[in-house]
Scaffold this active site. Structure first.
Site, PDB file in Angstrom:
ATOM      1  N   SER A   1       0.834  -1.213   0.000  1.00 55.57           N
ATOM      2  CA  SER A   1       0.000   0.000   0.000  1.00 55.57           C
ATOM      3  C   SER A   1       0.865   1.258   0.000  1.00 55.57           C
ATOM      4  CB  SER A   1      -0.951   0.004   1.201  1.00 55.57           C
ATOM      5  OG  SER A   1      -0.266  -0.344   2.381  1.00 55.57           O
TER       6      SER A   1
ATOM      7  N   GLY B   1       4.479  -8.385  12.551  1.00 59.15           N
ATOM      8  CA  GLY B   1       3.272  -9.052  12.075  1.00 59.15           C
ATOM      9  C   GLY B   1       2.114  -8.936  13.039  1.00 59.15           C
TER      10      GLY B   1
ATOM     11  N   HIS C   1      -5.726  -6.031  13.478  1.00 61.58           N
ATOM     12  CA  HIS C   1      -7.171  -6.129  13.309  1.00 61.58           C
ATOM     13  C   HIS C   1      -7.878  -6.733  14.519  1.00 61.58           C
ATOM     14  CE1 HIS C   1      -6.561  -4.492   9.534  1.00 61.58           C
ATOM     15  NE2 HIS C   1      -6.757  -5.515   8.727  1.00 61.58           N
TER      16      HIS C   1
ATOM     17  N   HIS D   1      -8.902   0.490   6.205  1.00 64.90           N
ATOM     18  CA  HIS D   1      -8.980  -0.742   5.415  1.00 64.90           C
ATOM     19  C   HIS D   1      -9.595  -1.873   6.227  1.00 64.90           C
ATOM     20  CE1 HIS D   1      -7.232  -3.859   2.502  1.00 64.90           C
ATOM     21  NE2 HIS D   1      -8.125  -3.131   1.850  1.00 64.90           N
TER      22      HIS D   1
HETATM   23  N1  SAH Z   1      -0.842  -2.226   4.317  1.00 58.74           N
HETATM   24  C1  SAH Z   1      -0.244  -3.528   4.121  1.00 58.74           C
HETATM   25  C2  SAH Z   1      -0.843  -4.603   5.015  1.00 58.74           C
HETATM   26  C3  SAH Z   1      -0.697  -4.357   6.473  1.00 58.74           C
HETATM   27  S1  SAH Z   1      -0.878  -5.847   7.419  1.00 58.74           S
HETATM   28  C4  SAH Z   1      -0.316  -3.940   2.648  1.00 58.74           C
HETATM   29  O1  SAH Z   1      -0.676  -3.124   1.798  1.00 58.74           O
HETATM   30  O2  SAH Z   1       0.011  -5.078   2.327  1.00 58.74           O
HETATM   31  C5  SAH Z   1      -0.897  -5.213   9.044  1.00 58.74           C
HETATM   32  C6  SAH Z   1       0.453  -4.777   9.585  1.00 58.74           C
HETATM   33  O3  SAH Z   1       0.201  -4.124  10.824  1.00 58.74           O
HETATM   34  C7  SAH Z   1       1.453  -5.901   9.880  1.00 58.74           C
HETATM   35  O4  SAH Z   1       2.635  -5.705   9.147  1.00 58.74           O
HETATM   36  C8  SAH Z   1       1.710  -5.785  11.401  1.00 58.74           C
HETATM   37  O5  SAH Z   1       3.073  -5.979  11.783  1.00 58.74           O
HETATM   38  C9  SAH Z   1       1.287  -4.361  11.694  1.00 58.74           C
HETATM   39  N2  SAH Z   1       0.840  -4.157  13.071  1.00 58.74           N
HETATM   40  C10 SAH Z   1      -0.131  -4.827  13.736  1.00 58.74           C
HETATM   41  N3  SAH Z   1      -0.297  -4.342  14.975  1.00 58.74           N
HETATM   42  C11 SAH Z   1       0.610  -3.331  15.117  1.00 58.74           C
HETATM   43  C12 SAH Z   1       0.951  -2.431  16.180  1.00 58.74           C
HETATM   44  N4  SAH Z   1       0.322  -2.465  17.348  1.00 58.74           N
HETATM   45  N5  SAH Z   1       1.944  -1.539  15.967  1.00 58.74           N
HETATM   46  C13 SAH Z   1       2.612  -1.488  14.777  1.00 58.74           C
HETATM   47  N6  SAH Z   1       2.308  -2.303  13.739  1.00 58.74           N
HETATM   48  C14 SAH Z   1       1.336  -3.207  13.897  1.00 58.74           C
HETATM   49 MG    MG Z   2      -5.739  -4.520   5.068  1.00 56.84          MG
END
Ligand code: SAH
Ligand code: MG
Length: 225
Positions: A51, A79, A148, A173
């Protein structure tokens, strides 16, 4: 000025590892293109930079026209729950065997370097709550695509939603109003509270992407109502 993705960067975005469908990525690019002339954008949830390429492409275009656009992207790179071993979205190639944990930062670095977007996309490596607690800059665009689970989603809303400047956009998202389509926290803990605060109005929706505009308040002040 066209408002679609430049073909070279679209190719990089499509090839990048991650979780951003092309049509929703194009929407993200369009909103970034509109907003980046007015201040920095910030993404929560970098993963491997998919993204971020859509956002960075908009920054490159704005800067080619004389702007100074920048996109910050926050992730601890360890992750989310659903990315861990044994879960649905696990990718064993993004595990660091030495520390025995996921590490998406090297893949992100390679992806952004290959796309030529290192000047436009700035990685902030750390927990979202920690970075948010020390953040002080009004945002032209906020994009939340982080953890999430219920608590991470709630924390992201509380930590970031008030940093959007009036007139700015807030993209979220994985918003699934129908539980049959996916997990509820982004809908219940981010999307609904943003609308219920009265500070935001919905301006666009595509797939699981929702785009809200800040219609009242001041960046940095607690959201009213
Ligand atoms: N935007 C990305 C997908 C994100 S997936 C794309 O386009 O593919 C969600 C991400 O959020 C993961 O990499 C995970 O490490 C991060 N994440 C989840 N909880 C988090 C937190 N509390 N602090 C920082 N990063 C977090
Ligand atoms: Mg997403």
């Amino acid at each position: 000025m066209t408002d679609t993705m430049p073909p070279d960067l679209l190719e990089h975005a499509l090839a990048a590892k991650g979780f951003m469908p092309p049509d929703e990525g194009e929407l993200l690019h369009r909103v970034a293109r509109e907003r980046l002339p007015h201040g920095p954008a910030l993404e929560v949830g970098t993963y491997c930079g998919k993204s971020a390429i859509y956002l960075g492409a908009a920054a490159r275009q704005v800067n080619a026209a004389g702007g100074s656009a920048v996109v910050f992207t926050v992730d601890h790179h360890r992750g989310s729950e659903e990315n861990q071993a044994g879960w649905e979205h696990h990718d064993p190639t993004v595990v660091d065997p030495e520390v025995g944990m996921m590490d998406t930062l090297p893949t992100f670095r390679r992806t952004i370097a290959a796309a030529g977007l290192e000047d436009q996309v700035v990685a902030v490596v750390g927990r979202s709550t920690t970075v948010a607690a020390h953040w002080r800059t009004p945002l032209s665009l906020l994009f939340i695509d982080g953890g999430h689970g219920e608590q991470p989603a709630r924390d992201d809303f509380r930590g970031w939603a008030h940093w959007v400047m009036p007139g700015g956009l807030f993209a979220i998202h994985d918003v699934f109003p129908d539980p049959a389509d996916g997990g509820r926290p982004p809908y219940e803990q981010i999307y609904l509270p943003a609308l219920e605060s009265g500070a935001y109005e919905e301006v666009d929706a595509l797939g699981s992407m929702r785009v809200l505009r800040r219609v009242s308040g001041t960046a940095g002040d607690p959201l009213g109502g």
